[in-house]
Design a protein around this motif. Structure first.
Motif, short mmCIF file in Angstrom:
data_model
loop_
_atom_site.label_atom_id
_atom_site.label_comp_id
_atom_site.label_asym_id
_atom_site.label_seq_id
_atom_site.Cartn_x
_atom_site.Cartn_y
_atom_site.Cartn_z
N TRP A 121 -81.75 57.97 55.79
CA TRP A 121 -82.58 58.04 56.99
C TRP A 121 -82.66 59.47 57.51
O TRP A 121 -83.75 59.98 57.80
N TYR A 122 -81.51 60.13 57.65
CA TYR A 122 -81.51 61.50 58.16
C TYR A 122 -82.24 62.45 57.20
O TYR A 122 -83.00 63.30 57.62
N ALA A 123 -82.01 62.29 55.89
CA ALA A 123 -82.68 63.17 54.92
C ALA A 123 -84.19 63.03 55.00
O ALA A 123 -84.93 64.01 54.93
N HIS A 128 -83.84 67.12 55.11
CA HIS A 128 -82.72 67.62 54.29
C HIS A 128 -81.48 66.79 54.62
O HIS A 128 -81.40 66.17 55.69
N PRO A 129 -80.48 66.79 53.72
CA PRO A 129 -79.25 66.04 54.02
C PRO A 129 -78.54 66.60 55.25
O PRO A 129 -78.65 67.78 55.57
N PRO A 149 -79.56 67.50 64.46
CA PRO A 149 -80.76 68.19 64.00
C PRO A 149 -81.74 68.33 65.16
O PRO A 149 -81.84 67.44 66.00
N PRO A 150 -82.47 69.46 65.24
CA PRO A 150 -83.42 69.67 66.34
C PRO A 150 -84.44 68.55 66.49
O PRO A 150 -84.84 68.22 67.61
N SER A 151 -84.86 67.95 65.39
CA SER A 151 -85.87 66.90 65.48
C SER A 151 -85.31 65.56 65.95
O SER A 151 -86.04 64.64 66.28
N VAL A 152 -83.97 65.41 65.97
CA VAL A 152 -83.33 64.19 66.42
C VAL A 152 -82.15 64.58 67.33
O VAL A 152 -81.01 64.34 67.00
N PRO A 153 -82.43 65.19 68.48
CA PRO A 153 -81.34 65.69 69.32
C PRO A 153 -80.53 64.57 69.96
O PRO A 153 -81.09 63.57 70.40
#
Length: 189
Positions: A121-123, A128-129, A149-153
């Motif tokens: 899911w995150y990758a 990216h992993p 990750p910035p896209s999923v703060p």
């Protein structure tokens, strides 16, 4: 049990069956077939050789059918099966009855499967992993990225132990997450 709950339970059983087949080692099945080739009849040996592929194909076909038979609102704001247009989907009921007759149950997700699902899911989401920690609790697993990750703060995933479903949650402490998830599962949140 509502028709929608029956569908969710049926989806979980089909996914669990597919996951079990995916995790089976095809080389081990081939070795088992070869080692026992002399003792198996002309029907059992080819079945053993194709059982994993057959189970994957059957599960994929059932998933396709169940995807078409999902619930949503009709023009009159009633919750109905979008394929049938009825409040009680006969197709999902029939699939559920067959799975029950053959005693197909969900197999709980283990820690490694929870990690695999969260990692995928995150990758996919981040591109990216991501380094993850996995915490276990009675109803599932909490997957936390080492750095958000910035896209999923400030978000973590909970992987349901029985269904394998992934749900994105705020980055609460573990005790709060467990309490919130329990309330969510019981419909009190």
């Amino acid at each position: 049990m509502t028709a929608r709950e029956l569908r969710e339970r049926t989806v979980a059983r089909v996914r669990s069956t597919m996951t079990t087949a995916m995790r089976a080692d095809p080389h081990a099945l081939d070795a088992l077939a070869e080692h026992n080739a002399d003792g198996l009849d002309a029907f059992t040996l080819p079945f053993l050789r194709t059982a994993r592929t057959l189970m994957l194909a059957t599960s994929a076909a059932l998933s396709t059918i169940i995807t078409a038979h999902r619930f949503g609102r009709d023009p009159y704001d009633r919750m109905v099966c979008l394929a049938c247009g009825t409040e009680h989907c006969r197709t999902v009921r029939a699939i559920s009855d067959v799975l029950t007759a053959y005693d197909i149950r969900t197999h709980p997700i283990d820690r490694s499967e929870a990690w695999r699902r969260a990692d995928a899911w995150y990758a996919t989401t981040v591109g990216h992993p991501v380094l993850l920690s996995i915490e276990s609790f009675d109803e599932g697993f909490i997957a936390r990225p080492a750095t958000s990750p910035p896209s999923v703060p400030d978000r973590v995933l909970i992987i349901d132990r029985n269904t394998g479903a992934l749900i994105l949650w705020p980055d609460y402490d573990t005790a709060t997450l467990i309490g919130q998830y329990h309330a969510y599962k019981n419909g009190t949140l």
